[in-house]
Design a protein around this motif. Structure first.
Motif, PDB file in Angstrom:
ATOM      1  N   THR A   4     -25.206  42.490  48.660  1.00  0.00           N
ATOM      2  CA  THR A   4     -24.524  43.236  47.601  1.00  0.00           C
ATOM      3  C   THR A   4     -25.211  42.997  46.273  1.00  0.00           C
ATOM      4  OG1 THR A   4     -22.356  43.146  48.680  1.00  0.00           O
ATOM      5  CG2 THR A   4     -22.357  43.471  46.301  1.00  0.00           C
ATOM      6  N   THR A   5     -25.265  44.004  45.440  1.00  0.00           N
ATOM      7  CA  THR A   5     -25.718  43.837  44.065  1.00  0.00           C
ATOM      8  C   THR A   5     -24.645  44.366  43.126  1.00  0.00           C
ATOM      9  OG1 THR A   5     -27.494  44.276  42.476  1.00  0.00           O
ATOM     10  CG2 THR A   5     -26.944  46.066  43.982  1.00  0.00           C
ATOM     11  N   VAL A   6     -24.469  43.678  41.994  1.00  0.00           N
ATOM     12  CA  VAL A   6     -23.513  44.148  40.991  1.00  0.00           C
ATOM     13  C   VAL A   6     -23.882  43.600  39.616  1.00  0.00           C
ATOM     14  CG1 VAL A   6     -21.887  42.258  41.483  1.00  0.00           C
ATOM     15  CG2 VAL A   6     -21.074  44.338  40.342  1.00  0.00           C
ATOM     16  N   ASN A   7     -23.902  44.478  38.644  1.00  0.00           N
ATOM     17  CA  ASN A   7     -24.015  44.076  37.245  1.00  0.00           C
ATOM     18  C   ASN A   7     -22.602  43.700  36.795  1.00  0.00           C
ATOM     19  OD1 ASN A   7     -23.790  44.298  34.339  1.00  0.00           O
ATOM     20  ND2 ASN A   7     -25.764  45.341  34.305  1.00  0.00           N
ATOM     21  N   VAL A   8     -22.403  42.414  36.436  1.00  0.00           N
ATOM     22  CA  VAL A   8     -21.055  41.926  36.141  1.00  0.00           C
ATOM     23  C   VAL A   8     -20.625  42.173  34.706  1.00  0.00           C
ATOM     24  CG1 VAL A   8     -21.124  40.188  37.954  1.00  0.00           C
ATOM     25  CG2 VAL A   8     -21.907  39.588  35.631  1.00  0.00           C
ATOM     26  N   ASN A   9     -21.581  42.626  33.848  1.00  0.00           N
ATOM     27  CA  ASN A   9     -21.237  42.955  32.461  1.00  0.00           C
ATOM     28  C   ASN A   9     -20.580  41.771  31.753  1.00  0.00           C
ATOM     29  OD1 ASN A   9     -19.139  45.249  30.660  1.00  0.00           O
ATOM     30  ND2 ASN A   9     -21.304  44.901  30.329  1.00  0.00           N
ATOM     31  N   GLY A  10     -21.177  40.577  31.966  1.00  0.00           N
ATOM     32  CA  GLY A  10     -20.642  39.349  31.365  1.00  0.00           C
ATOM     33  C   GLY A  10     -19.841  38.559  32.386  1.00  0.00           C
ATOM     34  N   SER A 210     -22.645  54.283  40.663  1.00  0.00           N
ATOM     35  CA  SER A 210     -22.345  52.847  40.595  1.00  0.00           C
ATOM     36  C   SER A 210     -22.012  52.371  39.192  1.00  0.00           C
ATOM     37  CB  SER A 210     -23.529  52.038  41.139  1.00  0.00           C
ATOM     38  OG  SER A 210     -24.707  52.291  40.379  1.00  0.00           O
ATOM     39  N   TRP A 211     -22.182  53.242  38.179  1.00  0.00           N
ATOM     40  CA  TRP A 211     -21.854  52.863  36.796  1.00  0.00           C
ATOM     41  C   TRP A 211     -21.107  54.010  36.128  1.00  0.00           C
ATOM     42  CZ3 TRP A 211     -22.989  55.127  32.067  1.00  0.00           C
ATOM     43  CH2 TRP A 211     -22.600  54.380  30.942  1.00  0.00           C
ATOM     44  N   TRP A 212     -20.039  53.632  35.402  1.00  0.00           N
ATOM     45  CA  TRP A 212     -19.267  54.582  34.608  1.00  0.00           C
ATOM     46  C   TRP A 212     -18.950  53.924  33.277  1.00  0.00           C
ATOM     47  CZ3 TRP A 212     -18.373  52.828  39.429  1.00  0.00           C
ATOM     48  CH2 TRP A 212     -18.442  53.732  40.491  1.00  0.00           C
ATOM     49  N   SER A 213     -19.057  54.664  32.205  1.00  0.00           N
ATOM     50  CA  SER A 213     -18.714  54.138  30.890  1.00  0.00           C
ATOM     51  C   SER A 213     -17.261  53.670  30.866  1.00  0.00           C
ATOM     52  CB  SER A 213     -18.924  55.226  29.833  1.00  0.00           C
ATOM     53  OG  SER A 213     -18.419  54.810  28.581  1.00  0.00           O
ATOM     54  N   TRP A 214     -17.008  52.627  30.062  1.00  0.00           N
ATOM     55  CA  TRP A 214     -15.623  52.199  29.847  1.00  0.00           C
ATOM     56  C   TRP A 214     -14.846  53.254  29.064  1.00  0.00           C
ATOM     57  CZ3 TRP A 214     -13.810  48.368  32.574  1.00  0.00           C
ATOM     58  CH2 TRP A 214     -14.564  47.225  32.874  1.00  0.00           C
ATOM     59  N   ARG A 215     -15.564  54.088  28.321  1.00  0.00           N
ATOM     60  CA  ARG A 215     -14.917  55.008  27.377  1.00  0.00           C
ATOM     61  C   ARG A 215     -14.442  56.286  28.063  1.00  0.00           C
ATOM     62  NH1 ARG A 215     -19.612  53.443  24.770  1.00  0.00           N
ATOM     63  NH2 ARG A 215     -20.542  55.494  25.090  1.00  0.00           N
ATOM     64  N   GLY A 216     -13.409  56.860  27.467  1.00  0.00           N
ATOM     65  CA  GLY A 216     -12.939  58.166  27.904  1.00  0.00           C
ATOM     66  C   GLY A 216     -12.491  58.208  29.351  1.00  0.00           C
ATOM     67  N   LYS A 217     -12.746  59.341  29.978  1.00  0.00           N
ATOM     68  CA  LYS A 217     -12.307  59.576  31.350  1.00  0.00           C
ATOM     69  C   LYS A 217     -13.477  59.563  32.335  1.00  0.00           C
ATOM     70  CE  LYS A 217      -7.852  60.316  30.608  1.00  0.00           C
ATOM     71  NZ  LYS A 217      -6.785  59.530  31.286  1.00  0.00           N
ATOM     72  N   PRO A 248     -13.759  50.873  42.698  1.00  0.00           N
ATOM     73  CA  PRO A 248     -12.335  50.514  42.640  1.00  0.00           C
ATOM     74  C   PRO A 248     -11.450  51.757  42.781  1.00  0.00           C
ATOM     75  CG  PRO A 248     -13.558  49.449  40.868  1.00  0.00           C
ATOM     76  CD  PRO A 248     -14.489  50.454  41.491  1.00  0.00           C
ATOM     77  N   ALA A 249     -10.247  51.537  43.264  1.00  0.00           N
ATOM     78  CA  ALA A 249      -9.326  52.645  43.489  1.00  0.00           C
ATOM     79  C   ALA A 249      -8.768  53.217  42.193  1.00  0.00           C
ATOM     80  CB  ALA A 249      -8.183  52.196  44.392  1.00  0.00           C
ATOM     81  N   ALA A 250      -8.824  52.425  41.117  1.00  0.00           N
ATOM     82  CA  ALA A 250      -8.274  52.885  39.846  1.00  0.00           C
ATOM     83  C   ALA A 250      -8.988  52.172  38.695  1.00  0.00           C
ATOM     84  CB  ALA A 250      -6.773  52.605  39.767  1.00  0.00           C
ATOM     85  N   TYR A 251      -8.964  52.793  37.530  1.00  0.00           N
ATOM     86  CA  TYR A 251      -9.614  52.232  36.339  1.00  0.00           C
ATOM     87  C   TYR A 251      -9.111  50.818  36.068  1.00  0.00           C
ATOM     88  CZ  TYR A 251     -11.139  51.885  31.441  1.00  0.00           C
ATOM     89  OH  TYR A 251     -11.720  51.487  30.262  1.00  0.00           O
ATOM     90  N   ALA A 252      -7.817  50.576  36.219  1.00  0.00           N
ATOM     91  CA  ALA A 252      -7.215  49.287  35.886  1.00  0.00           C
ATOM     92  C   ALA A 252      -7.696  48.157  36.801  1.00  0.00           C
ATOM     93  CB  ALA A 252      -5.696  49.379  35.950  1.00  0.00           C
ATOM     94  N   HIS A 258     -19.831  48.420  36.209  1.00  0.00           N
ATOM     95  CA  HIS A 258     -20.549  48.739  37.437  1.00  0.00           C
ATOM     96  C   HIS A 258     -19.658  48.405  38.632  1.00  0.00           C
ATOM     97  CE1 HIS A 258     -24.786  48.984  35.750  1.00  0.00           C
ATOM     98  NE2 HIS A 258     -24.118  48.446  34.739  1.00  0.00           N
ATOM     99  N   ALA A 259     -19.917  49.035  39.751  1.00  0.00           N
ATOM    100  CA  ALA A 259     -19.257  48.682  41.006  1.00  0.00           C
ATOM    101  C   ALA A 259     -20.272  48.013  41.922  1.00  0.00           C
ATOM    102  CB  ALA A 259     -18.692  49.923  41.686  1.00  0.00           C
ATOM    103  N   PRO A 260     -19.830  47.091  42.772  1.00  0.00           N
ATOM    104  CA  PRO A 260     -20.751  46.492  43.735  1.00  0.00           C
ATOM    105  C   PRO A 260     -21.345  47.560  44.658  1.00  0.00           C
ATOM    106  CG  PRO A 260     -18.690  45.254  43.611  1.00  0.00           C
ATOM    107  CD  PRO A 260     -18.464  46.530  42.865  1.00  0.00           C
TER     108      PRO A 260
END
Length: 273
Positions: A4-10, A210-217, A248-252, A258-260
């Motif tokens: 698996t690879t994932v950017n953990v963003n901190g 595999s990557w979506w901005s935190w902002r908006g929708k 993930p199933a939902a934003y929360a 990023h997702a794994p």
């Protein structure tokens, strides 16, 4: 073998600030079936990383890391269920030796590298730096191919290769991450024999992103980028049986932007049969 690879963003944010109701990176590590996990953008030195991952290390994970030369920037690591035979920091280019962008390990009969390509910015010095790093990575990949050893380079490549790898490709034609020369660089790597195993197993498009901005929708609308790749030597790629993004199933439920991205390889005996 599952990688698996994932950017953990901190790393500290992934295990603490974004970890509620038993969610977050540590909870994911408890559940994953992966044998090897490549992490990027840890934004932590070696000591801070080991502290953040202490519960996972106590559970038996082995940790190798390359911390960044700038505080709070970059950083890559590899977690493995089996001990490391060798650990090599840097891709061979002196300029990037201490940047915390490339870590290579030998474990479980494989060479695995975790890499984090610079984001870049079109027509700036940042883009020139990105291009120099890309050149260095291509050189190292040629060396690995020459060894004949099974190898896998995975991480955040910060390049969407084709129109199927980015939702808003028309709006990003002149932006770093989707520039013609960057996309050609990936094409050239594949031409030398490396295999993008996720795309090989999912030739249809678009995505999986595999990557979506935190902002908006962006996440809710699946307006993402596929920039987290596993590039694999041919013999190993032939053993890939499943590949995909653990969206993930939902934003929360997100603990990173990023997702794994996970690939499962059959062992050689199973692949031969």
């Amino acid at each position: 073998m599952i990688v698996t690879t994932v950017n953990v963003n901190g790393i500290r944010a992934a295990v603490k600030q974004r970890s509620t109701d038993n969610l977050g990176l540590l909870a994911w590590l408890k559940e994953t079936r992966a044998d090897v996990i490549c992490l990027q953008e840890t934004r932590a030195d070696d000591e801070q990383l080991a502290e953040a991952l202490a519960p996972a290390i106590a559970d038996g994970w082995h940790l190798a890391s390359a911390d960044p030369h700038l505080k709070g920037r970059n950083g890559v690591a590899v977690l493995s269920r089996t001990p490391f035979d060798e650990v090599r920091i840097g891709c061979g280019a002196d300029e990037f030796a201490l940047h915390g962008r490339y870590l290579e390990v030998d474990t479980a009969g494989l060479t695995v590298a975790s890499l984090y390509v610079p984001t870049g910015e079109a027509q700036t010095d940042r883009q020139l730096e990105k291009e120099r790093f890309m050149t260095a990575i291509a050189h190292r990949m040629a060396q690995l191919r020459a060894t004949g050893r099974d190898a896998l380079l995975c991480g955040d490549w910060n390049v969407a290769h084709t129109e199927n790898d980015i939702k808003n490709w028309k709006g990003n034609l002149k932006k770093s991450g989707f520039l013609p020369e960057e996309r050609q660089w990936v094409t050239d790597l594949l031409a030398t024999g490396w295999v993008d195993v996720v795309r090989a197993l999912h030739p249809e498009g678009p995505g999986p992103y595999s990557w979506w901005s935190w902002r908006g929708k962006a996440f809710d609308n699946d307006a993402g980028w596929r920039i987290d790749y596993h590039l694999v030597t041919p013999a190993l790629a032939a053993r890939a049986v499943t590949a995909g993004t653990e969206r993930p199933a939902a934003y929360a439920l997100r603990w990173s932007d990023h997702a794994p991205v996970t690939v499962e390889f059959a062992d050689e005996k199973m692949a031969a049969s």
